[in-house]
Scaffold this motif. Structure first.
Motif, mmCIF file in Angstrom:
data_model
loop_
_atom_site.group_PDB
_atom_site.id
_atom_site.type_symbol
_atom_site.label_atom_id
_atom_site.label_comp_id
_atom_site.label_asym_id
_atom_site.label_seq_id
_atom_site.Cartn_x
_atom_site.Cartn_y
_atom_site.Cartn_z
ATOM 1 N N VAL A 24 -109.629 -29.862 29.445
ATOM 2 C CA VAL A 24 -110.151 -31.222 29.556
ATOM 3 C C VAL A 24 -109.521 -31.902 30.775
ATOM 4 O O VAL A 24 -108.405 -31.573 31.170
ATOM 5 C CB VAL A 24 -109.901 -32.067 28.280
ATOM 6 C CG1 VAL A 24 -110.639 -31.483 27.083
ATOM 7 C CG2 VAL A 24 -108.429 -32.200 27.975
ATOM 8 N N ARG A 25 -110.260 -32.829 31.361
ATOM 9 C CA ARG A 25 -109.791 -33.561 32.535
ATOM 10 C C ARG A 25 -108.715 -34.561 32.141
ATOM 11 O O ARG A 25 -108.853 -35.288 31.159
ATOM 12 C CB ARG A 25 -110.957 -34.300 33.190
ATOM 13 C CG ARG A 25 -110.600 -34.955 34.515
ATOM 14 C CD ARG A 25 -111.779 -35.686 35.149
ATOM 15 N NE ARG A 25 -113.024 -34.940 35.197
ATOM 16 C CZ ARG A 25 -113.330 -34.025 36.119
ATOM 17 N NH1 ARG A 25 -112.473 -33.739 37.065
ATOM 18 N NH2 ARG A 25 -114.498 -33.417 36.087
ATOM 19 N N THR A 28 -109.405 -38.764 31.530
ATOM 20 C CA THR A 28 -110.641 -39.103 30.823
ATOM 21 C C THR A 28 -110.871 -38.253 29.578
ATOM 22 O O THR A 28 -111.570 -38.661 28.671
ATOM 23 C CB THR A 28 -111.875 -38.932 31.728
ATOM 24 O OG1 THR A 28 -112.007 -37.548 32.083
ATOM 25 C CG2 THR A 28 -111.782 -39.794 32.966
ATOM 26 N N GLU A 30 -112.576 -35.508 29.639
ATOM 27 C CA GLU A 30 -113.876 -34.862 29.813
ATOM 28 C C GLU A 30 -113.725 -33.339 29.728
ATOM 29 O O GLU A 30 -112.812 -32.765 30.313
ATOM 30 C CB GLU A 30 -114.441 -35.260 31.179
ATOM 31 C CG GLU A 30 -115.735 -34.600 31.536
ATOM 32 C CD GLU A 30 -116.175 -34.942 32.949
ATOM 33 O OE1 GLU A 30 -117.324 -34.616 33.266
ATOM 34 O OE2 GLU A 30 -115.382 -35.501 33.723
ATOM 35 N N ALA A 46 -116.156 -32.797 23.122
ATOM 36 C CA ALA A 46 -116.290 -34.038 23.892
ATOM 37 C C ALA A 46 -115.624 -35.197 23.166
ATOM 38 O O ALA A 46 -115.116 -36.123 23.802
ATOM 39 C CB ALA A 46 -117.767 -34.348 24.142
ATOM 40 N N PRO A 50 -110.924 -36.894 24.841
ATOM 41 C CA PRO A 50 -110.276 -38.189 25.101
ATOM 42 C C PRO A 50 -109.087 -38.458 24.182
ATOM 43 O O PRO A 50 -108.108 -39.073 24.597
ATOM 44 C CB PRO A 50 -111.400 -39.199 24.852
ATOM 45 C CG PRO A 50 -112.658 -38.432 25.091
ATOM 46 C CD PRO A 50 -112.355 -37.043 24.613
ATOM 47 N N SER A 120 -117.915 -30.173 35.601
ATOM 48 C CA SER A 120 -118.082 -30.881 34.341
ATOM 49 C C SER A 120 -119.113 -30.132 33.517
ATOM 50 O O SER A 120 -120.103 -29.656 34.046
ATOM 51 C CB SER A 120 -118.555 -32.308 34.586
ATOM 52 O OG SER A 120 -118.859 -32.921 33.366
ATOM 53 N N LYS A 122 -120.804 -31.601 31.135
ATOM 54 C CA LYS A 122 -121.807 -32.614 30.765
ATOM 55 C C LYS A 122 -122.233 -32.494 29.313
ATOM 56 O O LYS A 122 -123.399 -32.437 28.984
ATOM 57 C CB LYS A 122 -123.051 -32.504 31.672
ATOM 58 C CG LYS A 122 -122.756 -32.688 33.134
ATOM 59 C CD LYS A 122 -122.387 -34.100 33.434
ATOM 60 C CE LYS A 122 -122.216 -34.270 34.934
ATOM 61 N NZ LYS A 122 -121.469 -35.394 35.325
ATOM 62 N N PRO A 125 -121.695 -36.674 24.053
ATOM 63 C CA PRO A 125 -120.603 -37.131 23.208
ATOM 64 C C PRO A 125 -120.999 -37.099 21.739
ATOM 65 O O PRO A 125 -122.169 -37.179 21.397
ATOM 66 C CB PRO A 125 -120.354 -38.569 23.681
ATOM 67 C CG PRO A 125 -121.600 -38.975 24.383
ATOM 68 C CD PRO A 125 -122.255 -37.717 24.890
#
Length: 146
Positions: A24-25, A28, A30, A46, A50, A120, A122, A125
């Protein structure tokens, strides 16, 4: 997905007890890459990403935390910082901790130089109506909702 980092994630499964991994980023949460069983879909990850990022923000200290291990029941989730991303590994609680740490360190080195900025998955969520309730935790004297 680009093959280089996917192969690195798959190599973690060579350790007995590791069930899968994802990236994950940082900042964020993500979802950037995954190698987890099909029952864990992108929508679930997703929603988890976070929260993992917030957790690492909570445990910030003057000496930054390099990794975090969460244990729940017969499972564990280990998270390792990699600059602009976090490596997350889902494993059985009985996995050998030294083998897990070493594998995460080696894969982290392989993935650390990867350019995550352009990548990403994409994922959609998770629906907000079925989102699990947030919890307030206290860590080092600070109360935070995760």
């Amino acid at each position: 997905m680009e093959g280089g980092y996917l192969e690195a994630l798959r190599s973690l499964r060579d350790i007995k007890g590791i069930q899968g991994s994802f990236v994950v980023r940082a900042g964020t949460g993500e979802l950037l890459g995954r190698d987890v069983p099909a029952v864990i879909d992108d929508a679930v990850l997703a929603g988890v990403g976070p929260r993992i990022d917030r957790l690492l923000t909570i445990v910030e200290s003057p000496n930054p935390t390099e990794s975090v291990a969460l244990r729940f029941g017969d499972q564990r989730l280990d998270v390792k910082r990699m600059g602009t991303a976090h490596l997350c590994v889902l494993a059985e609680a009985t996995v050998s901790p030294p083998a897990l740490r070493m594998a995460m360190k080696l894969v982290g080195r392989k993935l650390d130089g990867h350019v995550w900025a352009a990548l990403s998955l994409k994922a959609e969520p998770a629906p907000t109506t079925s989102e699990s309730p947030k919890r307030t935790v206290q860590f080092r004297g600070q109360r935070t909702t995760i």
